[in-house]
Enzyme design. Structure first.
Site, PDB file in Angstrom:
ATOM      1  N   CYS A  43       4.977  11.077 -17.078  1.00 24.65           N
ATOM      2  CA  CYS A  43       3.075  11.865 -16.956  1.00 24.65           C
ATOM      3  C   CYS A  43       2.493  10.629 -17.787  1.00 24.65           C
ATOM      4  O   CYS A  43       1.597  10.214 -17.406  1.00 24.65           O
ATOM      5  CB  CYS A  43       3.417  13.332 -17.287  1.00 24.65           C
ATOM      6  SG  CYS A  43       4.792  13.433 -18.200  1.00 24.65           S
ATOM      7  N   HIS A  94       4.687  16.617 -22.003  1.00 17.22           N
ATOM      8  CA  HIS A  94       3.959  16.557 -21.184  1.00 17.22           C
ATOM      9  C   HIS A  94       2.376  15.818 -21.233  1.00 17.22           C
ATOM     10  O   HIS A  94       1.657  16.336 -22.648  1.00 17.22           O
ATOM     11  CB  HIS A  94       3.671  18.264 -20.515  1.00 17.22           C
ATOM     12  CG  HIS A  94       3.223  17.366 -19.371  1.00 17.22           C
ATOM     13  ND1 HIS A  94       3.759  16.795 -18.016  1.00 17.22           N
ATOM     14  CD2 HIS A  94       2.320  18.593 -17.996  1.00 17.22           C
ATOM     15  CE1 HIS A  94       2.840  16.822 -17.206  1.00 17.22           C
ATOM     16  NE2 HIS A  94       1.949  17.609 -17.292  1.00 17.22           N
ATOM     17  N   CYS A 110       0.882  -1.314  -0.051  1.00 18.87           N
ATOM     18  CA  CYS A 110       0.017   0.335  -0.321  1.00 18.87           C
ATOM     19  C   CYS A 110       1.418   1.059  -0.361  1.00 18.87           C
ATOM     20  O   CYS A 110       2.540   0.906  -0.137  1.00 18.87           O
ATOM     21  CB  CYS A 110      -0.658  -0.215   1.189  1.00 18.87           C
ATOM     22  SG  CYS A 110       0.159   0.115   2.645  1.00 18.87           S
ATOM     23  N   CYS A 119      15.241  -9.290   4.093  1.00 20.50           N
ATOM     24  CA  CYS A 119      15.197  -9.575   2.787  1.00 20.50           C
ATOM     25  C   CYS A 119      14.874  -7.771   2.065  1.00 20.50           C
ATOM     26  O   CYS A 119      14.152  -7.786   1.177  1.00 20.50           O
ATOM     27  CB  CYS A 119      13.902  -9.680   1.846  1.00 20.50           C
ATOM     28  SG  CYS A 119      12.279  -9.583   2.944  1.00 20.50           S
TER      29      CYS A 119
END
Length: 777
Positions: A311, A731, A28, A44
């Site tokens: 992007c 972009h 997460c 690890c």
């Protein structure tokens, strides 16, 4: 109480090539910035969150790795007396973590239930020091964000220069093929001066330097106006098609009478022009009145941090995860994550992590580290999708780099990964929503017999007609006039895409050589239709994006007229063994042959060039010849495939590679067939035949994708927009229609990396979108 694990044989500092996940959790986006910090496994080096999700504790249970280093960081408050330094080069010195943050570290043992193990015990000191000194997983990506790594190459190292002659060093002379006196490139092999391509900012050029390289085979050139007394300059290897470094530049220039100490830099370097160009690629974050756009926070409104030229990834993910198919597949807050040894290397885990990050609203808050003027609300900090980027880019020649990439190509690449992964019932592959079947109808002009072929696709690339209008003056005085084009409707693009055309085929049923009519229509429709607007043209042999406006409304559009009616009772089908794909003997355009021979090209080369470029005209064939002068078989006679033999099956990998460039399977299949499977020639053929719908497979897919039910009504759901003349620079941003809290109707939301705002003036942006996502109503 002493820990019994501090001398475990498995404890050792991280190796140089070993990933250390000490910024955010691998499962997460909880991070070391959270109040309880992040636990980094000392065996690890997995990163696990310590908040309510307890992914660190889960890692201990699954792997039996007891010792962790808990890291917490807080932002330092830095008072600056001087304004920030203006960016002036691509390579930016990275601010160190010690400059920005305070750190607190503690060793914990889950097995012994000790929250503060002495860091000097056993092997801990060396392992903890190694973890803290190692680069974080994403840091390497961020440091390289604006850094171009240039090296030398074999063509420079083995450069053999012709007998010396003096080149006008300071007044620069002029191009050998035109009168331009700026933007000149000196061939280091023979001393030829040729102009470069036209550049951002108004610098003129006709690519005569490239033309010289193609005709002579000389690879290395230097831009004269960029040479400095310190010995720096723009050096380009046309053979490698890369900017390079020449460590012997002084000696190579002296051979042509150019002394570094006498030079004065007169023009911007390629790096400086790229900085200027990228600095301009900023989507406005204010409305027409100059007011800042409303910042948005909450569920389904989370930004993604730019990892440096990433992007293209952020905009693609925002559009995909705004779709219900991706949300239901990868956002499952009540379901357990997969049990795997290495979560950072597991696609399911990383897509679930992205889904939770973007949709939960857990991370959609103003950046607490940013102090804004007048106490305005700050933008979000943004989530860094570094693990997913590395995972899907591994082994790919482009996506594994830090260079800007094509967002549409990334979508197709990601679709491939997702399709190949497991989807356990009742979960479904979300890319199935994009799949549909196109049907091609061929009819002989002689006997009127027909044949139908089908092909499964997950997108369409529609041509945008080019109708230039009078050039308009740019707002930038340095740019002069820029080309402008008439706007077209999306319907016109679809009409062209599905229009009937003529193809030169000999009918095996009646022997007629007048050809066939061909038309491609939808046999089925997808739930989500992805449309790539092809706005590219070859300019000086380089695919260049044109600013062709396409009018697309928010109201639903009907695609009913583009549905194939299928085989009719009144139609007579060509026999199953008929091979209308047999090619007639190639008859070259004799007028073009004469023109090319008049330029000095041998006849065999002329015939090959005309065959490769569609037998159109001498100029197109000449451009092809300049690009293939070094082909080992350039002087061999043209050999056509045996018309009586079965057509060769196109390499699926090559079809996939061409598909990543925006060409559908039928077009890719046809191009490879026409060029004998040669990838480079296939690309040229595709650009030479932009309206050819290609060759469809004989058999329909076993399980037909999409739905053939009518009405087929589609509404624009989201778009990926791009600023810049090339998809490999500039972009990308995403605009997505969402139902916002307190709003009665869906509103457009702009996702500009970590910035998430309520969009205005979307109509103008829709005209120049690169990828459109339509949702079936």
């Amino acid at each position: 109480m002493s820990c019994t694990h501090v001398n475990a044989a498995e404890l050792r500092p991280p190796r140089v090539n070993q990933s250390v996940y000490r910024e955010d959790c691998t499962q997460c986006f909880d991070s070391i910035d959270d109040p309880t910090g992040l636990d980094v496994c000392l065996y690890c080096f997995n990163g696990g969150c310590t908040g309510d999700r307890k992914h660190a504790a889960l890692h201990h249970v699954l792997r039996s790795h007891p010792l962790v280093l808990n890291i917490k960081r807080t932002r330092k408050v830095v008072v600056r007396d001087e304004p920030p330094q203006k960016m002036s080069k691509l390579s930016i010195a990275a601010e160190t973590e010690a400059d920005k943050y305070n750190f607190e570290t503690t060793v914990k043992c889950y097995a012994c239930n000790i929250d503060n193990v002495d860091k000097t015990e056993g092997k801990l000191a060396g392992v903890v020091a190694g973890v803290l000194k190692a680069n974080t997983f994403s840091r390497h990506e961020e440091v390289k964000a604006w850094e171009l790594e240039m090296t030398s190459c074999e063509h420079i190292l083995t450069l053999q220069q012709h007998p010396s002659k003096k080149i006008q060093s300071q007044d620069l002379g002029h191009c050998s093929l035109c009168d331009l006196k700026e933007n000149l490139w000196l061939c280091l092999e023979c001393g030829n001066l040729g102009c470069g391509r036209a550049q951002f900012g108004g610098m003129q050029g006709h690519s005569h330097g490239l033309e010289h390289s193609k005709s002579s085979g000389h690879g290395v050139a230097v831009k004269l106006g960029s040479i400095t007394p310190e010995g720096t300059a723009d050096v380009y290897c046309y053979t490698c098609d890369e900017e390079r470094v020449d460590n012997d530049l002084g000696a190579h220039l002296a051979h042509w009478g150019i002394i570094l100490a006498e030079r004065e830099k007169t023009e911007k370097s390629l790096t400086e022009m790229q900085v200027d160009e990228n600095l301009r690629y900023e989507f406005s974050m204010t409305d027409e009145a100059g007011n800042e756009l409303q910042k948005l926070f909450g569920e389904d409104l989370t930004g993604l941090k730019n990892l440096g030229n990433s992007c293209y990834l952020a905009s693609s993910l925002q559009c995909l995860f705004a779709l219900p198919q991706f949300q239901s597949r990868y956002y499952q807050p009540s379901a357990d994550l997969p049990i795997v040894d290495d979560p950072a290397q597991d696609l399911e885990t990383q897509l679930r992590k992205i889904g939770d990050g973007l949709l939960s609203g857990r991370y959609s808050i103003p950046d607490p580290d940013v102090r804004t003027e007048d106490e305005k609300v700050a933008y979000q900090k943004g989530l860094a999708p570094a693990m997913l980027k590395v995972l899907i880019g591994k082994g790919h020649p482009e996506f594994s780099t830090m260079r800007q990439q094509d967002a549409f190509e990334l979508l197709l690449h990601l679709f491939k990964f997702i399709t190949r992964s497991q989807h356990k019932a009742p979960l479904q592959d979300p890319t199935e929503a994009f799949r549909f079947v196109m049907e091609q109808r061929l009819q002989c002009l002689g006997c009127k017999k027909v044949r139908y072929r089908t092909d499964e696709q997950d997108n369409i690339s529609v041509p945008v007609p080019v109708r230039k209008i009078e050039a308009a003056a740019s707002e930038d005085p340095g740019e002069g006039k820029r080309d402008e084009y008439e706007p077209v409707t999306l319907k016109e693009c679809l009409d062209i895409f599905t229009s009937e055309e003529m193809v030169e085929l000999t009918c095996s049923s009646c022997g007629n050589k007048d050809g066939f009519t061909k038309r491609s229509l939808f046999k089925t429709f997808p739930d989500v239709l992805a449309i790539n607007a092809r706005r590219f043209a070859l300019v000086n042999w380089v695919p260049t994006k044109l600013n062709l406006p396409v009018i697309v409304g928010d109201e639903p559009i009907s695609l009913d007229d583009y549905k194939s009616a299928g085989a009719q009772d009144s139609e007579e089908l060509l026999p199953e063994d008929a091979s209308e794909s047999k090619q007639p003997s190639f008859v070259p355009n004799e007028e073009a042959i004469q023109a090319l021979e008049g330029m000095g090209f041998p006849r065999n080369r002329c015939i090959k060039a005309l065959h490769a470029t569609g037998n159109t005209d001498a100029n197109t064939a000449m451009e092809w010849l300049f690009g293939h002068m070094e082909d080992p078989d350039i002087d061999d006679p043209l050999v056509l495939p045996d018309s009586d033999s079965a057509p060769a099956t196109a390499d699926p990998e090559k079809i996939e590679m061409l598909g990543a460039m925006g060409f559908g399977p039928p077009q890719a299949r046809k191009a490879l067939k026409e060029t004998g499977g040669d990838m480079e020639r296939a690309v040229e053929w595709l650009f030479s035949h932009p309206d050819d719908q290609g060759e469809f497979e004989d058999a329909a897919p076993k399980k037909e994708a999409g739905s053939n039910h009518l009405p087929a009504s589609f509404q624009l759901h989201s778009i990926i927009c791009h600023k810049g003349s090339s998809v490999h620079s500039g972009h990308y941003v995403a605009f997505v229609r969402k139902l916002l809290a307190g709003e009665g109707t869906p509103q457009w939301v702009l996702f500009n990396d970590e910035k998430v705002v309520k969009a205005t003036d979307v109509e103008e942006m829709k005209k120049f979108a690169y990828v459109y996502f339509f949702q079936r109503q």
